[in-house]
Scaffold this motif. Structure first.
Motif, PDB file in Angstrom:
ATOM      1  N   GLU A  43       0.790  -1.225   0.000  1.00 42.98           N
ATOM      2  CA  GLU A  43       0.000   0.000   0.000  1.00 42.98           C
ATOM      3  C   GLU A  43       0.824   1.278   0.000  1.00 42.98           C
ATOM      4  O   GLU A  43       0.305   2.326  -0.362  1.00 42.98           O
ATOM      5  CB  GLU A  43      -0.961  -0.014   1.205  1.00 42.98           C
ATOM      6  CG  GLU A  43      -0.346   0.203   2.596  1.00 42.98           C
ATOM      7  CD  GLU A  43       0.381  -1.017   3.159  1.00 42.98           C
ATOM      8  OE1 GLU A  43       0.452  -2.045   2.467  1.00 42.98           O
ATOM      9  OE2 GLU A  43       0.904  -0.931   4.287  1.00 42.98           O
ATOM     10  N   SER A  44       2.092   1.203   0.380  1.00 50.65           N
ATOM     11  CA  SER A  44       2.855   2.448   0.544  1.00 50.65           C
ATOM     12  C   SER A  44       4.331   2.238   0.229  1.00 50.65           C
ATOM     13  O   SER A  44       4.799   1.105   0.134  1.00 50.65           O
ATOM     14  CB  SER A  44       2.731   2.931   2.002  1.00 50.65           C
ATOM     15  OG  SER A  44       3.309   1.957   2.865  1.00 50.65           O
ATOM     16  N   TRP A  46       6.635   2.865   2.257  1.00 52.50           N
ATOM     17  CA  TRP A  46       7.157   2.242   3.484  1.00 52.50           C
ATOM     18  C   TRP A  46       7.097   0.730   3.354  1.00 52.50           C
ATOM     19  O   TRP A  46       8.054   0.004   3.619  1.00 52.50           O
ATOM     20  CB  TRP A  46       6.300   2.689   4.678  1.00 52.50           C
ATOM     21  CG  TRP A  46       6.838   2.273   6.014  1.00 52.50           C
ATOM     22  CD1 TRP A  46       7.567   3.051   6.868  1.00 52.50           C
ATOM     23  CD2 TRP A  46       6.696   0.996   6.657  1.00 52.50           C
ATOM     24  NE1 TRP A  46       7.891   2.327   7.993  1.00 52.50           N
ATOM     25  CE2 TRP A  46       7.367   1.066   7.884  1.00 52.50           C
ATOM     26  CE3 TRP A  46       6.076  -0.195   6.311  1.00 52.50           C
ATOM     27  CZ2 TRP A  46       7.433   0.000   8.775  1.00 52.50           C
ATOM     28  CZ3 TRP A  46       6.143  -1.276   7.191  1.00 52.50           C
ATOM     29  CH2 TRP A  46       6.820  -1.164   8.412  1.00 52.50           C
ATOM     30  N   ARG A  47       5.916   0.235   2.923  1.00 53.20           N
ATOM     31  CA  ARG A  47       5.696  -1.211   2.838  1.00 53.20           C
ATOM     32  C   ARG A  47       6.639  -1.850   1.826  1.00 53.20           C
ATOM     33  O   ARG A  47       7.173  -2.929   2.049  1.00 53.20           O
ATOM     34  CB  ARG A  47       4.232  -1.464   2.459  1.00 53.20           C
ATOM     35  CG  ARG A  47       3.801  -2.913   2.537  1.00 53.20           C
ATOM     36  CD  ARG A  47       3.824  -3.489   3.926  1.00 53.20           C
ATOM     37  NE  ARG A  47       3.044  -2.705   4.853  1.00 53.20           N
ATOM     38  CZ  ARG A  47       3.144  -2.808   6.174  1.00 53.20           C
ATOM     39  NH1 ARG A  47       3.952  -3.666   6.741  1.00 53.20           N
ATOM     40  NH2 ARG A  47       2.414  -2.031   6.960  1.00 53.20           N
ATOM     41  N   ASP A 120       6.244  -5.177  12.822  1.00 50.73           N
ATOM     42  CA  ASP A 120       5.678  -3.871  12.479  1.00 50.73           C
ATOM     43  C   ASP A 120       4.400  -3.524  13.244  1.00 50.73           C
ATOM     44  O   ASP A 120       4.361  -2.550  13.956  1.00 50.73           O
ATOM     45  CB  ASP A 120       5.518  -3.801  10.941  1.00 50.73           C
ATOM     46  CG  ASP A 120       4.482  -2.827  10.445  1.00 50.73           C
ATOM     47  OD1 ASP A 120       4.382  -1.763  11.044  1.00 50.73           O
ATOM     48  OD2 ASP A 120       3.803  -3.129   9.454  1.00 50.73           O
ATOM     49  N   ARG A 121       3.328  -4.308  13.101  1.00 52.95           N
ATOM     50  CA  ARG A 121       2.065  -3.976  13.767  1.00 52.95           C
ATOM     51  C   ARG A 121       1.730  -4.988  14.862  1.00 52.95           C
ATOM     52  O   ARG A 121       1.923  -6.183  14.671  1.00 52.95           O
ATOM     53  CB  ARG A 121       0.931  -3.954  12.748  1.00 52.95           C
ATOM     54  CG  ARG A 121       1.126  -2.915  11.659  1.00 52.95           C
ATOM     55  CD  ARG A 121      -0.044  -2.878  10.714  1.00 52.95           C
ATOM     56  NE  ARG A 121       0.170  -1.882   9.669  1.00 52.95           N
ATOM     57  CZ  ARG A 121      -0.689  -1.620   8.707  1.00 52.95           C
ATOM     58  NH1 ARG A 121      -1.824  -2.271   8.642  1.00 52.95           N
ATOM     59  NH2 ARG A 121      -0.410  -0.687   7.804  1.00 52.95           N
ATOM     60  N   PHE A 139       4.269   3.459  17.753  1.00 54.05           N
ATOM     61  CA  PHE A 139       3.385   4.342  16.978  1.00 54.05           C
ATOM     62  C   PHE A 139       2.765   5.449  17.821  1.00 54.05           C
ATOM     63  O   PHE A 139       2.463   6.524  17.314  1.00 54.05           O
ATOM     64  CB  PHE A 139       2.263   3.538  16.314  1.00 54.05           C
ATOM     65  CG  PHE A 139       2.738   2.464  15.370  1.00 54.05           C
ATOM     66  CD1 PHE A 139       3.761   2.699  14.469  1.00 54.05           C
ATOM     67  CD2 PHE A 139       2.131   1.216  15.361  1.00 54.05           C
ATOM     68  CE1 PHE A 139       4.178   1.717  13.583  1.00 54.05           C
ATOM     69  CE2 PHE A 139       2.533   0.227  14.482  1.00 54.05           C
ATOM     70  CZ  PHE A 139       3.561   0.477  13.589  1.00 54.05           C
ATOM     71  N   PRO A 175      -1.043   1.084  13.702  1.00 54.91           N
ATOM     72  CA  PRO A 175      -0.508   2.426  13.487  1.00 54.91           C
ATOM     73  C   PRO A 175      -1.588   3.505  13.418  1.00 54.91           C
ATOM     74  O   PRO A 175      -1.352   4.640  13.858  1.00 54.91           O
ATOM     75  CB  PRO A 175       0.258   2.321  12.159  1.00 54.91           C
ATOM     76  CG  PRO A 175      -0.193   1.060  11.515  1.00 54.91           C
ATOM     77  CD  PRO A 175      -0.640   0.157  12.615  1.00 54.91           C
ATOM     78  N   ARG A 179      -1.284   6.221  16.290  1.00 54.72           N
ATOM     79  CA  ARG A 179      -0.880   7.557  15.824  1.00 54.72           C
ATOM     80  C   ARG A 179      -1.959   8.585  16.122  1.00 54.72           C
ATOM     81  O   ARG A 179      -1.670   9.756  16.356  1.00 54.72           O
ATOM     82  CB  ARG A 179      -0.533   7.500  14.326  1.00 54.72           C
ATOM     83  CG  ARG A 179       0.789   6.801  14.091  1.00 54.72           C
ATOM     84  CD  ARG A 179       1.078   6.498  12.641  1.00 54.72           C
ATOM     85  NE  ARG A 179       2.328   5.738  12.537  1.00 54.72           N
ATOM     86  CZ  ARG A 179       2.777   5.183  11.418  1.00 54.72           C
ATOM     87  NH1 ARG A 179       2.102   5.312  10.297  1.00 54.72           N
ATOM     88  NH2 ARG A 179       3.920   4.517  11.427  1.00 54.72           N
ATOM     89  N   PHE A 203      -3.970   4.461   4.173  1.00 55.31           N
ATOM     90  CA  PHE A 203      -2.514   4.478   3.977  1.00 55.31           C
ATOM     91  C   PHE A 203      -2.087   4.576   2.508  1.00 55.31           C
ATOM     92  O   PHE A 203      -0.923   4.342   2.201  1.00 55.31           O
ATOM     93  CB  PHE A 203      -1.843   3.243   4.603  1.00 55.31           C
ATOM     94  CG  PHE A 203      -1.668   3.313   6.102  1.00 55.31           C
ATOM     95  CD1 PHE A 203      -1.063   4.413   6.699  1.00 55.31           C
ATOM     96  CD2 PHE A 203      -2.073   2.264   6.930  1.00 55.31           C
ATOM     97  CE1 PHE A 203      -0.873   4.473   8.080  1.00 55.31           C
ATOM     98  CE2 PHE A 203      -1.889   2.313   8.311  1.00 55.31           C
ATOM     99  CZ  PHE A 203      -1.292   3.423   8.881  1.00 55.31           C
ATOM    100  N   ASN A 230       0.460   8.647   7.331  1.00 54.83           N
ATOM    101  CA  ASN A 230       1.672   8.228   6.607  1.00 54.83           C
ATOM    102  C   ASN A 230       1.959   9.168   5.433  1.00 54.83           C
ATOM    103  O   ASN A 230       1.110   9.986   5.038  1.00 54.83           O
ATOM    104  CB  ASN A 230       1.623   6.752   6.163  1.00 54.83           C
ATOM    105  CG  ASN A 230       0.865   6.521   4.866  1.00 54.83           C
ATOM    106  OD1 ASN A 230       0.066   7.355   4.447  1.00 54.83           O
ATOM    107  ND2 ASN A 230       1.114   5.382   4.236  1.00 54.83           N
ATOM    108  N   ASP A 258       6.578   8.473   8.571  1.00 49.31           N
ATOM    109  CA  ASP A 258       7.267   7.415   7.812  1.00 49.31           C
ATOM    110  C   ASP A 258       8.704   7.843   7.476  1.00 49.31           C
ATOM    111  O   ASP A 258       9.633   7.123   7.774  1.00 49.31           O
ATOM    112  CB  ASP A 258       6.588   6.989   6.494  1.00 49.31           C
ATOM    113  CG  ASP A 258       5.548   5.876   6.694  1.00 49.31           C
ATOM    114  OD1 ASP A 258       5.407   5.385   7.827  1.00 49.31           O
ATOM    115  OD2 ASP A 258       4.886   5.518   5.699  1.00 49.31           O
TER     116      ASP A 258
HETATM  117  O1  GYE Z   1       3.428   3.796   8.353  1.00 50.85           O
HETATM  118  C1  GYE Z   1       2.414   2.930   6.412  1.00 50.85           C
HETATM  119  C2  GYE Z   1       2.153   1.537   6.008  1.00 50.85           C
HETATM  120  O2  GYE Z   1       2.460  -0.360   9.599  1.00 50.85           O
HETATM  121  C3  GYE Z   1       4.120   1.214  10.110  1.00 50.85           C
HETATM  122  O3  GYE Z   1       1.881   0.873   7.225  1.00 50.85           O
HETATM  123  C4  GYE Z   1       3.297   0.598   9.071  1.00 50.85           C
HETATM  124  C5  GYE Z   1       2.483   1.573   8.256  1.00 50.85           C
HETATM  125  C6  GYE Z   1       3.270   2.673   7.586  1.00 50.85           C
HETATM  126  O4  GYE Z   1       1.263   1.385   5.031  1.00 50.85           O
HETATM  127  O5  GYE Z   1       3.008   3.673   5.406  1.00 50.85           O
END
Ligand code: GYE
Length: 324
Positions: A43-44, A46-47, A120-121, A139, A175, A179, A203, A230, A258
């Protein structure tokens, strides 16, 4: 006679193995560790960086990684975990898309005696023995750091009020929950800082842009600050702000989390004000922990990743050092 010859032959083979590998034991014992890893999705930025870090580290360490992408859906993760159990992997690691709903499948892993590492989560389970350890960021602290930056900024214009819109992460994810919590905790009771709209952008850039468009339609020039959970959502929102004829980073302050390269580029261009770092590059650390767990060594229940805060003023200098 034949028997003797075979014995001699066997001894010869063993000697050759010893000569090659140093000792007979490890040559036979060195079965590669097998980790089943269920990733949230793609999704991002970061991922993507997190996935690359984990895959690279496994490869480097000679660990067999069975990788499954859940496309942001919990049911896909449950399926992947069940298939890892059926394949009898040595370790299951996963980054849970949401916090709740894991008890059943984690009990199945425990019954199969396969240790689980969370990455991570975090999860919300009644029995903490359902996982061995959790490696990831704090977070809540990231949310606090984002809000503290805004508090400092607000001190420069004591008469101004700040109407904040919040782009939340995936509903029910650690997160997003944390957050929001950390940020709210710091601005609580401050009459100058007020969240006027808050909605999920899942995200992603696309949803971040869409939701920001809706915020702008509803509140227009009343919006002074965007707090995005994010960078990708913030980058999508920046586009929406520009398309609405406003200046991101000036008319609307942009605060995010991020620290991906895209955020640094936005800061250098003056369109984002600050990003709080969330480090995805824990692949090597995860492999080390997996080896320790497989070897029955004690590991801490919670392993926190170290991170920093990067305001726009340092963006140009820091950009070449960014690894994700
Ligand atoms: O911040 C976001 C991603 O779980 C920390 O997941 C992660 C978050 C991150 O999609 O960009």
């Amino acid at each position: 006679m034949t028997c003797n010859r075979r014995t001699v032959l066997k001894a010869g083979v063993a000697a050759a193995i010893v000569a090659t590998f140093g000792s007979v034991g490890p040559a036979f014992a060195a079965k590669p560790l097998v980790i089943g890893f269920s990733q949230v999705g793609a999704e991002s930025e970061w991922r993507t960086a997190n996935t690359v870090s984990i895959k690279d580290a496994a490869k480097k360490d000679g660990i067999t990684l069975k990788f499954a992408d859940a496309q942001q859906r919990q049911e896909n993760q449950v399926k992947a975990i069940r298939s890892f159990i059926a394949q009898r992997v040595d370790i299951i690691a996963f980054s849970p898309v949401v916090e709740s709903g894991w008890d059943t499948v984690l009990r199945e892993a425990k019954a199969a005696k396969i240790p689980v590492i969370l990455t991570d989560r975090a999860v919300n389970v009644t029995d903490p023995s359902l996982y061995v350890t959790f490696i990831g960021s704090d977070f809540i602290e990231e949310g606090r750091l984002a809000a503290r930056w805004l508090l400092e900024r607000a001190k420069k214009t004591p008469d101004a009020t700040f109407n904040i819109v919040e782009l939340q992460g995936t509903v029910g994810s650690a997160p997003a929950i944390d957050r929001q919590k950390g940020f709210a905790e710091i601005i609580a009771g401050n009459p100058k800082l007020k969240i006027i709209r808050s909605q999920t952008g899942d995200f992603t850039r696309t949803k971040g842009k869409e939701v920001m468009e809706a915020f702008l339609k509803a509140e227009g020039k009343k919006i002074n600050v965007l707090y995005a959970h994010n960078d990708d959502m913030a980058i999508g929102a920046i586009q929406a702000i520009e398309e609405a004829g406003m200046k991101p980073g000036k008319d609307i302050l942009v605060i995010s989390i991020d620290g991906v390269r895209g955020a640094f580029q936005a800061m250098v261009a003056g369109k984002m004000n600050v990003t709080v770092e969330c480090n995805p590059l824990f692949g090597p650390q995860l492999m080390q922990i997996a080896r320790d767990v497989a070897a029955n060594k004690p590991v801490p229940k919670r392993i926190t990743v170290q991170e920093g805060v990067f305001p726009a003023e340092v963006a140009a200098k820091e950009f070449p050092n960014r690894k994700y």
